[in-house]
Design an enzyme around this catalytic site. Structure first.
Site, PDB file in Angstrom:
ATOM      1  N   HIS A  20      21.943  59.473 -32.514  1.00  0.00           N
ATOM      2  CA  HIS A  20      21.680  60.908 -32.681  1.00  0.00           C
ATOM      3  C   HIS A  20      23.001  61.684 -32.620  1.00  0.00           C
ATOM      4  O   HIS A  20      23.237  62.590 -33.422  1.00  0.00           O
ATOM      5  CB  HIS A  20      20.784  61.438 -31.551  1.00  0.00           C
ATOM      6  N   LYS A  46       4.987  61.551 -28.342  1.00  0.00           N
ATOM      7  CA  LYS A  46       4.307  60.457 -27.654  1.00  0.00           C
ATOM      8  C   LYS A  46       4.686  60.618 -26.187  1.00  0.00           C
ATOM      9  O   LYS A  46       5.796  61.035 -25.886  1.00  0.00           O
ATOM     10  CB  LYS A  46       4.818  59.099 -28.163  1.00  0.00           C
ATOM     11  N   ARG A  95      18.114  55.701 -41.017  1.00  0.00           N
ATOM     12  CA  ARG A  95      18.752  54.447 -40.623  1.00  0.00           C
ATOM     13  C   ARG A  95      18.540  53.348 -41.644  1.00  0.00           C
ATOM     14  O   ARG A  95      19.383  52.518 -41.888  1.00  0.00           O
ATOM     15  CB  ARG A  95      18.210  53.968 -39.274  1.00  0.00           C
ATOM     16  N   SER A 133      15.728  55.292 -29.762  1.00  0.00           N
ATOM     17  CA  SER A 133      15.440  55.664 -28.372  1.00  0.00           C
ATOM     18  C   SER A 133      14.456  54.682 -27.754  1.00  0.00           C
ATOM     19  O   SER A 133      14.571  54.333 -26.577  1.00  0.00           O
ATOM     20  CB  SER A 133      14.844  57.070 -28.318  1.00  0.00           C
TER      21      SER A 133
END
Ligand code: PNS
Length: 165
Positions: A20, A46, A95, A133
């Site tokens: 990030h 989430k 990505r 993450s």
């Protein structure tokens, strides 16, 4: 005199990673200021490892050297938040091809919701292309070393949470 170009980089950031950080710093090639927008609400994020406040603090600490980064939490539609902040650019990192379908759908939908909203996709440094993450959370919680993946500020938080190796 030209208007300030404000970009918003939205996400869960649970926690912010070097991937990030790389994308956010690259955004200054075309933006004057980047709002790092942490999404929250039961439907958007989430259930996370860190609270929204902790995520914002970790972003603030990670970018302590960069006054053009402004971490903020937001609720509701991203386009409404962007509009309220005067931001017309969304920045997202891509990505891999697997990211593309979801990202493309969101970009088109966001522009449908507000015609001024443009999404810019940035390629990360190759070094960060496998980083997420969720993997950082998993490795840290299982006692692995996440030093290569997060800033010292985030590493401190993870160490507090899970203890030193
Ligand atoms: O890091 P993530 O979880 O991939 O980020 C997803 C995020 C926060 C960018 C996305 O869920 C979002 O924009 N949420 C805000 C609600 C919204 O505007 N939804 C419509 C998107 S088209």
């Amino acid at each position: 005199m030209s208007a300030e170009r404000i970009a918003v980089c939205p996400g869960s950031f649970d926690p912010v990673t070097l991937g990030h950080e790389d994308i956010i710093r690259r955004s200054f090639r075309f933006a004057d200021r980047v709002i790092v927008a942490v999404a929250y609400s039961a439907t958007q994020v989430k259930s996370g490892m860190f609270s929204v406040e902790e995520r914002v603090e970790m972003i603030r600490d990670t970018f302590a050297d960069e006054p053009r980064v402004q971490p903020m939490a937001f609720q509701g539609l991203l386009v409404d938040f962007a509009k309220s902040q005067g931001a017309t650019i969304i920045v997202r990192g891509l990505r891999a091809v697997s990211d593309f379908e979801y990202e493309f759908q969101m970009a088109l939908m966001n522009r449908k919701l507000w015609e001024a909203m443009e999404t810019v996709f940035l390629a990360p440094d190759l070094e960060h292309s496998y980083l997420s993450s969720s993997l950082v959370r998993q490795i840290a919680s299982l006692g692995g070393d996440v030093t290569p993946f997060v800033s010292p500020a985030v590493l401190r938080r993870l160490t507090e949470r899970f203890g030193a190796r």
